[in-house]
Design an enzyme around this catalytic site. Structure first.
Site, PDB file in Angstrom:
ATOM      1  CB  SER A 155      -0.858   0.029   1.267  1.00  0.00           C
ATOM      2  OG  SER A 155      -1.457   1.310   1.438  1.00  0.00           O
ATOM      3  CE1 TYR A 178      -4.219  -1.965   4.807  1.00  0.00           C
ATOM      4  CE2 TYR A 178      -3.389   0.241   4.347  1.00  0.00           C
ATOM      5  CZ  TYR A 178      -3.882  -0.972   3.898  1.00  0.00           C
ATOM      6  OH  TYR A 178      -4.019  -1.205   2.547  1.00  0.00           O
TER       7      TYR A 178
HETATM    8  N1  LIG Z   1      -8.690  -0.499  -1.412  1.00  0.00           N
HETATM    9  C1  LIG Z   1      -7.642   0.331  -1.399  1.00  0.00           C
HETATM   10  O1  LIG Z   1      -7.776   1.551  -1.572  1.00  0.00           O
HETATM   11  C2  LIG Z   1      -6.253  -0.227  -1.199  1.00  0.00           C
HETATM   12  C3  LIG Z   1      -5.188   0.668  -1.214  1.00  0.00           C
HETATM   13  C4  LIG Z   1      -3.904   0.200  -1.000  1.00  0.00           C
HETATM   14  C5  LIG Z   1      -3.712  -1.157  -0.783  1.00  0.00           C
HETATM   15  N2  LIG Z   1      -4.750  -2.014  -0.780  1.00  0.00           N
HETATM   16  C6  LIG Z   1      -4.456  -3.430  -0.541  1.00  0.00           C
HETATM   17  O2  LIG Z   1      -4.994  -4.220  -1.582  1.00  0.00           O
HETATM   18  C7  LIG Z   1      -5.359  -5.502  -1.071  1.00  0.00           C
HETATM   19  C8  LIG Z   1      -6.782  -5.791  -1.450  1.00  0.00           C
HETATM   20  O3  LIG Z   1      -7.597  -4.774  -0.898  1.00  0.00           O
HETATM   21  P1  LIG Z   1      -9.121  -4.624  -1.257  1.00  0.00           P
HETATM   22  O4  LIG Z   1      -9.382  -3.190  -1.389  1.00  0.00           O
HETATM   23  O5  LIG Z   1      -9.474  -5.568  -2.346  1.00  0.00           O
HETATM   24  O6  LIG Z   1      -9.746  -5.091   0.147  1.00  0.00           O
HETATM   25  P2  LIG Z   1     -11.074  -5.876   0.415  1.00  0.00           P
HETATM   26  O7  LIG Z   1     -11.410  -5.639   1.852  1.00  0.00           O
HETATM   27  O8  LIG Z   1     -12.079  -5.597  -0.627  1.00  0.00           O
HETATM   28  O9  LIG Z   1     -10.584  -7.384   0.241  1.00  0.00           O
HETATM   29  C9  LIG Z   1      -9.762  -8.010   1.186  1.00  0.00           C
HETATM   30  C10 LIG Z   1     -10.126  -9.493   1.178  1.00  0.00           C
HETATM   31  O10 LIG Z   1      -9.310 -10.138   2.159  1.00  0.00           O
HETATM   32  C11 LIG Z   1     -10.129 -11.053   2.864  1.00  0.00           C
HETATM   33  N3  LIG Z   1      -9.609 -11.266   4.196  1.00  0.00           N
HETATM   34  C12 LIG Z   1      -9.498 -10.357   5.199  1.00  0.00           C
HETATM   35  N4  LIG Z   1      -9.100 -10.976   6.311  1.00  0.00           N
HETATM   36  C13 LIG Z   1      -8.934 -12.280   6.014  1.00  0.00           C
HETATM   37  C14 LIG Z   1      -8.572 -13.416   6.764  1.00  0.00           C
HETATM   38  N5  LIG Z   1      -8.321 -13.341   8.066  1.00  0.00           N
HETATM   39  N6  LIG Z   1      -8.509 -14.609   6.131  1.00  0.00           N
HETATM   40  C15 LIG Z   1      -8.790 -14.719   4.811  1.00  0.00           C
HETATM   41  N7  LIG Z   1      -9.170 -13.676   4.053  1.00  0.00           N
HETATM   42  C16 LIG Z   1      -9.246 -12.476   4.658  1.00  0.00           C
HETATM   43  C17 LIG Z   1     -11.499 -10.366   2.923  1.00  0.00           C
HETATM   44  O11 LIG Z   1     -12.530 -11.324   3.182  1.00  0.00           O
HETATM   45  C18 LIG Z   1     -11.593  -9.720   1.563  1.00  0.00           C
HETATM   46  O12 LIG Z   1     -12.217 -10.565   0.612  1.00  0.00           O
HETATM   47  C19 LIG Z   1      -5.133  -5.448   0.443  1.00  0.00           C
HETATM   48  O13 LIG Z   1      -3.890  -6.042   0.756  1.00  0.00           O
HETATM   49  C20 LIG Z   1      -5.107  -3.970   0.734  1.00  0.00           C
HETATM   50  O14 LIG Z   1      -4.357  -3.659   1.890  1.00  0.00           O
HETATM   51  C21 LIG Z   1      -6.017  -1.577  -0.986  1.00  0.00           C
END
Ligand SMILES: NC(=O)c1ccc[n+]([C@@H]2O[C@H](COP(=O)([O-])OP(=O)(O)OC[C@H]3O[C@@H](n4cnc5c(N)ncnc54)[C@H](O)[C@@H]3O)[C@@H](O)[C@H]2O)c1
Length: 266
Positions: A155, A178
Site C-alpha cells: 500500500s 495497517y
Molecule cells: N482499497 C484500497 O484503496 C487499497 C489501497 C492500497 C492497498 N490495498 C491493498 O490491496 C489488497 C486488497 O484490498 P481490497 O481493497 O481488495 O480489500 P477488500 O477488503 O475488498 O478485500 C480483502 C479481502 O481479504 C479477505 N480477508 C481479510 N481478512 C482475512 C482473513 N483473516 N482470512 C482470509 N481472508 C481475509 C477479505 O474477506 C476480503 O475478501 C489489500 O492487501 C489492501 O491492503 C487496498
C-alpha cells in the site's frame, strides 16, 4: 526471440490468490485466468468464493479450486498448507488478503489514542505473519517450477505516512497497524527476494486509494493531491500483476511497484 504474447502467457501455471473475494482479488482472478492460469481462490468462509470460482471457470475455462480459510489462525493456515503441499503444484502466490482501513474492527479506524493493541496484533497476523507463513511453507512447490513468482500487495501507506489533511472532517481513518503491517510486508518482499533467488522472484505492488464511494470531501482532496487527478479503480492493477506474475518480468525481483497515480512522487 520469444514474442511478448508468449512471455505473458500463464498456461500450465497455477496461482493462489488470498482475499480473492475482495475488490482487488475479484479482478486478479479473471486476469490470471485470461492468461491461462489455473487458480486456487482463498477467502474467509463468509464470502461468495464458490460463486466467484464458477464465474471465472465459466468465462475462461481454467481449473479453479476454492479454499475457505481464516488466515488469522495459524492452525487453519497449517491445514491449508498441508493440503496445498499434497496437491503439489503452485507457480504463483499472491498475498492480497488484509484487514484494510474500512474493516470494521474494534480499536482500528479510530484516533491514535483509541487504537487497540489487540487489533494491532490481529492486523499484523493477517497482513504480515500470514504472508510470511505462506511464503515459507510453500517454497517447496514454488522453487521447483522454474518460474516461481510471489506478489505481495502492499500500500502507499507501507511507504509513506498518512496525510491527515485528507481525512479532516470525515469519519475515515488510517490505522497505525495497517501502515506498519504494509511497511513490514514491503521489507519482507526485499528480504525474501534475495533469500529465494534465483528459484523464486518476489515483488510487491503498492496501490494508491481505490475509489469505493468515499465521502466527497475526501475524494476531492485526494484527487487534487494526485498527479493523475483521480483515485484508482481495480482495473488499474491488472497489468502490473500480470507483468509481475509472468515471464514478462523474468529479471525483476525485490521491487515494489507503486501504482498510485503519482500520489507519492511529490
Ligand atoms: N482499497 C484500497 O484503496 C487499497 C489501497 C492500497 C492497498 N490495498 C491493498 O490491496 C489488497 C486488497 O484490498 P481490497 O481493497 O481488495 O480489500 P477488500 O477488503 O475488498 O478485500 C480483502 C479481502 O481479504 C479477505 N480477508 C481479510 N481478512 C482475512 C482473513 N483473516 N482470512 C482470509 N481472508 C481475509 C477479505 O474477506 C476480503 O475478501 C489489500 O492487501 C489492501 O491492503 C487496498
Amino acid at each position: 526471440m520469444t514474442t511478448l504474447n508468449a512471455l505473458m502467457k500463464l498456461n500450465g501455471r497455477r496461482a493462489l490468490i488470498t482475499g480473492a473475494c475482495g475488490g482487488l482479488g475479484r479482478v486478479m482472478a479473471p486476469t490470471f485466468a485470461e492468461l491461462g492460469a489455473d487458480l486456487v481462490l482463498l477467502d474467509r468462509s463468509d464470502t461468495p468464493l464458490v460463486e466467484l470460482a464458477a464465474e471465472v471457470t465459466a468465462e475462461w475455462g481454467v481449473d479453479v479450486v476454492v479454499r475457505h480459510c481464516d488466515l488469522e489462525s495459524q492452525a487453519t493456515r497449517d491445514e491449508l498448507i498441508a493440503g496445498l503441499l499434497q496437491e503439489g503444484r503452485l507457480d504463483i502466490l499472491i498475498n492480497n488478503a488484509a484487514f484494510v482501513g474500512t474493516s470494521g474492527l474494534q480499536g482500528w479506524g479510530v484516533p491514535f489514542a483509541e487504537q487497540s493493541i489487540e487489533t494491532w496484533r490481529r492486523a499484523l497476523e493477517v497482513n504480515l505473519t500470514a504472508a510470511f507463513h505462506l511464503c515459507q511453507s510453500l517454497v517447496p512447490l514454488l522453487q521447483v517450477t522454474g518460474h516461481g513468482s510471489i506478489i505481495n500487495i502492499g500500500s502507499i501507506y507501507g511507504e509513506y505516512g498518512p496525510d491527515w489533511g485528507l481525512y479532516k472532517g470525515t469519519s475515515m481513518s488510517n490505522p497505525a497497524a495497517y501502515s506498519a503491517s504494509k511497511g513490514g510486508l514491503l521489507q519482507l518482499t526485499r528480504w525474501l527476494a534475495t533469500t529465494m533467488a534465483p528459484a523464486v522472484r518476489v515483488n510487491a505492488i503498492s496501490p494508491g486509494g481505490i475509489a469505493r464511494g468515499q465521502v466527497q470531501a475526501f475524494v476531492e482532496r485526494y484527487e487534487a493531491r494526485t498527479p493523475l487527478g483521480r483515485m484508482a479503480t481495480e482495473d488499474d492493477f491488472r497489468g502490473a500483476v500480470a507483468f509481475l506474475a509472468s515471464d514478462m518480468s523474468a529479471y525483476v525481483t525485490g521491487q515494489n511497484l507503486l501504482i498510485d497515480g503519482g500520489w507519492g512522487v511529490w
